[in-house]
Design an enzyme around this catalytic site. Structure first.
Site, PDB file in Angstrom:
ATOM      1  CB  THR A  27      -0.881  -0.032   1.275  1.00  0.00           C
ATOM      2  OG1 THR A  27      -1.787  -1.123   1.139  1.00  0.00           O
ATOM      3  CG2 THR A  27      -1.645   1.259   1.467  1.00  0.00           C
ATOM      4  CG  HIS A 176      -4.752  -8.674   1.779  1.00  0.00           C
ATOM      5  ND1 HIS A 176      -4.064  -9.505   2.637  1.00  0.00           N
ATOM      6  CD2 HIS A 176      -4.265  -7.422   2.015  1.00  0.00           C
ATOM      7  CE1 HIS A 176      -3.211  -8.781   3.362  1.00  0.00           C
ATOM      8  NE2 HIS A 176      -3.320  -7.529   3.002  1.00  0.00           N
ATOM      9  CG  ASN A 179      -0.864  -8.596   6.592  1.00  0.00           C
ATOM     10  OD1 ASN A 179      -0.359  -9.577   7.121  1.00  0.00           O
ATOM     11  ND2 ASN A 179      -0.290  -7.964   5.589  1.00  0.00           N
ATOM     12  CE1 TYR A 181      -6.085  -3.780   6.537  1.00  0.00           C
ATOM     13  CE2 TYR A 181      -4.381  -5.326   5.845  1.00  0.00           C
ATOM     14  CZ  TYR A 181      -4.750  -4.090   6.351  1.00  0.00           C
ATOM     15  OH  TYR A 181      -3.785  -3.165   6.679  1.00  0.00           O
ATOM     16  CG  ASN A 236      -4.771  -4.168  10.915  1.00  0.00           C
ATOM     17  OD1 ASN A 236      -4.607  -3.038  11.348  1.00  0.00           O
ATOM     18  ND2 ASN A 236      -4.541  -4.485   9.643  1.00  0.00           N
TER      19      ASN A 236
HETATM   20  C1  LIG Z   1       4.733   0.401   2.912  1.00  0.00           C
HETATM   21  C2  LIG Z   1       4.229  -1.008   3.052  1.00  0.00           C
HETATM   22  C3  LIG Z   1       2.946  -1.307   2.629  1.00  0.00           C
HETATM   23  C4  LIG Z   1       2.456  -2.629   2.687  1.00  0.00           C
HETATM   24  N1  LIG Z   1       1.209  -2.906   2.196  1.00  0.00           N
HETATM   25  C5  LIG Z   1       0.786  -4.187   2.103  1.00  0.00           C
HETATM   26  C6  LIG Z   1      -0.409  -4.517   1.415  1.00  0.00           C
HETATM   27  O1  LIG Z   1      -1.121  -3.674   0.845  1.00  0.00           O
HETATM   28  N2  LIG Z   1      -0.771  -5.836   1.379  1.00  0.00           N
HETATM   29  C7  LIG Z   1      -0.010  -6.815   1.967  1.00  0.00           C
HETATM   30  O2  LIG Z   1      -0.373  -7.990   1.898  1.00  0.00           O
HETATM   31  N3  LIG Z   1       1.146  -6.530   2.596  1.00  0.00           N
HETATM   32  C8  LIG Z   1       1.581  -5.249   2.655  1.00  0.00           C
HETATM   33  N4  LIG Z   1       2.803  -4.984   3.227  1.00  0.00           N
HETATM   34  C9  LIG Z   1       3.667  -6.079   3.676  1.00  0.00           C
HETATM   35  C10 LIG Z   1       4.646  -6.489   2.575  1.00  0.00           C
HETATM   36  O3  LIG Z   1       3.956  -7.094   1.491  1.00  0.00           O
HETATM   37  C11 LIG Z   1       5.708  -7.503   3.097  1.00  0.00           C
HETATM   38  O4  LIG Z   1       5.040  -8.645   3.581  1.00  0.00           O
HETATM   39  C12 LIG Z   1       6.547  -6.897   4.207  1.00  0.00           C
HETATM   40  O5  LIG Z   1       7.065  -5.638   3.823  1.00  0.00           O
HETATM   41  C13 LIG Z   1       7.715  -7.833   4.598  1.00  0.00           C
HETATM   42  O6  LIG Z   1       8.544  -8.091   3.498  1.00  0.00           O
HETATM   43  P1  LIG Z   1       9.992  -7.329   3.359  1.00  0.00           P
HETATM   44  O7  LIG Z   1      10.773  -7.703   4.597  1.00  0.00           O
HETATM   45  O8  LIG Z   1      10.582  -7.874   2.115  1.00  0.00           O
HETATM   46  O9  LIG Z   1       9.692  -5.862   3.320  1.00  0.00           O
HETATM   47  C14 LIG Z   1       3.276  -3.667   3.215  1.00  0.00           C
HETATM   48  C15 LIG Z   1       4.570  -3.342   3.659  1.00  0.00           C
HETATM   49  C16 LIG Z   1       5.054  -2.057   3.572  1.00  0.00           C
HETATM   50  C17 LIG Z   1       6.458  -1.757   4.013  1.00  0.00           C
END
Ligand SMILES: Cc1cc2nc3c(=O)[nH]c(=O)nc-3n(C[C@H](O)[C@H](O)[C@H](O)COP(=O)(O)O)c2cc1C
Length: 356
Positions: A27, A176, A179, A181, A236
């Site tokens: 997001t 989704h 997390n 939702y 959440n």
């Molecule tokens: C800015 C941001 C927005 C995110 N938005 C979502 C999202 O919309 N849907 C989702 O499933 N996970 C979301 N996540 C989680 C990421 O998909 C991912 O699982 C998380 O960043 C861990 O992976 P990484 O260590 O490679 O960053 C978001 C993470 C970040 C940092």
């Protein structure tokens, strides 16, 4: 340099991905008026070297637009906006799914369009506060418990969201289910205390996820539908319980039988969340017979190791993609990664997004 399984192509539901690097859904709150725009097309287009991009959480319903400036995929303007994004990614020979995210109780009336409702399995507010553009931080309000008609309507909204995604040029959708939702709100006893067929037993709590998956598969074909889940996640207000393992194993079996194209596992331990036991990841890998994606805190070495040992088929990277649009090349060459600026994760405009 040793062989890097990350860079071997893989088939996914009839399309070929040029590598096993997935851009995790993130997001970024740049969709002013909940409509995708040119700036977003540029952002995703710059990252088309990923084997698969999963575009950010996108609501199939006005009721699911709980956060400010997140995109939807239910109106013609939104479908047209997304078409620019999919064209930009396809122009770069990339592949792109969209994550269908209904926020459920994780929202605020100040963020929702007129007439939309804050809905959840039970009338239990999420803990804590949420950002609104007009009123700053606000406590989560208590949602309305969904009626049978509300549930049927939400399932149909997911199905229509799938059809709209294909119309917009996406290669598929990710449901989704993680997390905290709406789908996860049904799975978890912290938010689901229903005593009808949608709550209580494991079978009842997975029913919404399974019905959404069935409706999505009927709408666009199971080969174009994946799901993301977060066993043991606490985001959440979710809480694991004694049934968590059994619930996710059962869910994975059902999703496998529906032949969803992939199962995508969240692990936010690198972001300070509790560890997700390796035992459940391994068990779900065994039970789910199609493509399997792991995510969370990966670097190239760990990703290559997990692919080489067969723990997963693809690896998703989130934060590394934010400040490194050329992440794939950097992983290939071992070049250092730039650190993203958390202050611009959710702010409108190009700073920290397309301008780095
Ligand atoms: C800015 C941001 C927005 C995110 N938005 C979502 C999202 O919309 N849907 C989702 O499933 N996970 C979301 N996540 C989680 C990421 O998909 C991912 O699982 C998380 O960043 C861990 O992976 P990484 O260590 O490679 O960053 C978001 C993470 C970040 C940092």
């Amino acid at each position: 340099m040793q062989a890097q399984p990350l860079f071997t192509p893989i088939e996914l539901g009839g399309i070929e991905l040029k590598n096993r690097i997935v851009m995790a859904p993130m997001t970024r709150s740049r969709a002013i008026g909940n409509v995708p725009n040119e700036l977003m097309a540029r952002y995703y287009g710059l990252r088309a070297a990923a084997g698969l991009i999963v575009a950010e959480g996108t609501s199939p319903s006005p009721n699911g637009l709980g956060y400010p400036r997140i995109p939807g995929i239910f109106s013609p303007a939104q479908v047209a906006g997304w078409r620019q994004v999919t064209q930009a990614v396809h122009a770069g020979a990339g592949r792109i799914f969209v994550q269908l995210m209904h926020t459920g109780r994780v929202g605020h009336p100040a963020n929702l369009p007129p007439g939309a409702r804050l809905l959840a399995p039970s009338a239990i507010a999420a803990p804590g506060e949420i950002w609104t553009d007009t009123q700053g931080m606000q406590p989560y309000p208590t949602p309305s418990a969904m009626s049978e008609a509300d549930i049927a309507a939400a399932i149909e909204e997911f199905a229509q969201g799938c059809r709209n995604a294909i119309e917009a040029g996406f290669d598929g959708v990710e449901l989704h289910g993680a997390n905290g939702y709406l789908i996860d709100q049904f799975l978890n006893t912290a938010s689901n205390q229903r005593d009808d067929r949608w709550g209580g037993s494991i079978e009842n709590r997975i029913r919404f996820a399974v019905e959404v998956a069935r409706a999505a598969a009927a709408a666009i074909g199971a080969h174009r539908v994946g799901m993301r889940i977060s066993p043991y996640g606490v985001f959440n207000g979710m809480q694991p319980d004694a049934d968590t393992d059994a619930l996710y194993v059962r869910l994975a079996q059902e999703l496998s039988d529906i032949s969803l194209v992939y199962l995508h596992i969240v692990d936010h331990s690198s972001m300070g969340a509790p560890e997700v036991p390796m035992t459940i990841k391994t068990r779900l890998r065994e039970v789910f017979k199609h493509r399997y994606i792991l995510s969370g805190g990966y670097d190239a070495a760990r990703a290559n190791a997990d692919l080489a040992t067969g723990r997963c088929d693809l690896v998703a990277f989130g934060r590394p993609f934010i400040a490194n649009p050329d992440l794939v090349e950097r992983l290939r060459t071992g070049a250092p990664l730039k650190t993203p600026d958390e202050r611009t994760f959710y702010t409108p405009g190009p700073e920290g997004y397309t301008e780095l």
